[in-house]
Design an enzyme around this catalytic site. Structure first.
Site, short mmCIF file in Angstrom:
data_model
loop_
_atom_site.label_atom_id
_atom_site.label_comp_id
_atom_site.label_asym_id
_atom_site.label_seq_id
_atom_site.Cartn_x
_atom_site.Cartn_y
_atom_site.Cartn_z
N HIS A 45 5.41 -7.83 13.98
CA HIS A 45 5.14 -8.92 13.04
C HIS A 45 6.26 -9.12 12.03
CE1 HIS A 45 3.92 -5.21 11.05
NE2 HIS A 45 4.38 -5.79 9.96
N HIS A 136 12.03 -10.74 8.29
CA HIS A 136 12.51 -9.77 9.29
C HIS A 136 11.33 -9.17 10.04
CE1 HIS A 136 11.23 -7.15 6.01
NE2 HIS A 136 11.06 -6.22 6.94
P1 ATP Z 1 3.97 4.09 7.26
O1 ATP Z 1 4.16 3.51 5.88
O2 ATP Z 1 2.75 4.97 7.35
O3 ATP Z 1 5.20 4.69 7.82
P2 ATP Z 1 4.03 1.38 8.25
O4 ATP Z 1 5.07 1.11 7.21
O5 ATP Z 1 4.28 1.03 9.66
O6 ATP Z 1 3.62 2.90 8.25
P3 ATP Z 1 2.25 0.13 6.43
O7 ATP Z 1 2.92 0.90 5.33
O8 ATP Z 1 0.76 0.07 6.43
O9 ATP Z 1 2.69 0.65 7.84
O10 ATP Z 1 2.83 -1.33 6.36
C1 ATP Z 1 2.30 -2.45 7.05
C2 ATP Z 1 3.30 -3.58 6.96
O11 ATP Z 1 3.48 -3.95 5.60
C3 ATP Z 1 4.69 -3.21 7.47
O12 ATP Z 1 5.30 -4.37 8.00
C4 ATP Z 1 5.41 -2.79 6.23
O13 ATP Z 1 6.81 -2.99 6.34
C5 ATP Z 1 4.83 -3.71 5.19
N1 ATP Z 1 4.81 -3.07 3.87
C6 ATP Z 1 4.26 -1.87 3.58
N2 ATP Z 1 4.39 -1.56 2.29
C7 ATP Z 1 5.05 -2.60 1.73
C8 ATP Z 1 5.49 -2.90 0.41
N3 ATP Z 1 5.29 -2.07 -0.61
N4 ATP Z 1 6.12 -4.07 0.22
C9 ATP Z 1 6.32 -4.92 1.23
N5 ATP Z 1 5.93 -4.71 2.50
C10 ATP Z 1 5.31 -3.57 2.75
#
Ligand code: ATP
Ligand code: MG
Length: 196
Positions: A45, A136
């Site tokens: 996504h 991205h």
């Molecule tokens: P993990 O953080 O456990 O390694 P992940 O990053 O794949 O796993 P999430 O952190 O739940 O999963 O993130 C879900 C989506 O939201 C991803 O596309 C991530 O890049 C985005 N995301 C997560 N945290 C933020 C943030 N603080 N600001 C912007 N985007 C975010």
């Protein structure tokens, strides 16, 4: 009342499954699997708005508000993956990505509508509004201090897709492997030809 666990939510544009498989296949050919983790193709996504932990009791109102805000955006939007990049920057990569492009302002309009929907449902989006938007799709993350090889930067990750909706996703941790991103609801854009 209460007691139910919070859900980790974000709004995003889903990349169609066939393109996701194709692109991740190309990434895996250019990046050693030993040093990197890859997302699942299902749920690949472009994040618009990361809401974080949301109480389940707020999700219905959030969906209603997102539906109202997104249905005002004309679609479909023709988009394309183009180019490779990294956050925070090349040389210190924590996230490797494919860029996303569309006609000028189209992706920004989707983001703005996603934020308006969340705001109408009572979420504070002020900080998100002031952030730079770098559309991205995350395609790999280094394990430890692994650095992206030269082969990654020269990969061709291009591909076109059509955006007809914005999706509310839940990020679900998995005991093995990367988080699973589960689509909870799609919010369709209004057909651009409706009023013609
Ligand atoms: P993990 O953080 O456990 O390694 P992940 O990053 O794949 O796993 P999430 O952190 O739940 O999963 O993130 C879900 C989506 O939201 C991803 O596309 C991530 O890049 C985005 N995301 C997560 N945290 C933020 C943030 N603080 N600001 C912007 N985007 C975010
Ligand atoms: Mg994360």
């Amino acid at each position: 009342m209460g007691g139910e666990r919070a859900r980790r939510l974000f709004t995003a544009v889903a990349i169609p499954g066939a393109l996701a498989e194709e692109v991740l296949g190309r990434v895996k050919a250019g990046v050693p699997e030993s040093g990197f983790r890859f997302p699942r193709p299902d749920g690949l996504h472009l994040t618009l708005h990361f809401l974080g932990d949301v109480e389940p009791g707020r999700i219905d109102a959030l969906c209603r508000a997102l539906e109202r805000s997104l249905v005002r955006i004309p679609g479909p939007v023709d988009a394309r993956l183009a180019g490779t990049g990294a956050f925070p920057r090349r040389g210190e990569e924590r996230v490797l990505w494919a860029g996303v492009e569309a006609r000028s302002g189209a992706l920004e309009d989707l983001l703005a509508a996603a934020l308006v929907g969340a705001e109408e449902a009572g979420f504070d989006v002020a900080e998100h509004r002031s952030r730079p938007f770098r559309p991205h799709v995350t395609v790999a993350r280094p394990r430890g201090a692994a650095r992206a090889p030269e082969t990654f930067w020269s990969l061709d990750l291009s591909g076109t897709f059509r955006v007809e909706a914005v999706t509310l996703f839940e990020s679900v941790p998995s005991e093995r492997g990367p988080n699973r991103y589960v689509a909870l609801r799609d919010f369709g854009l209004v057909r651009g030809d409706v009023e013609k």
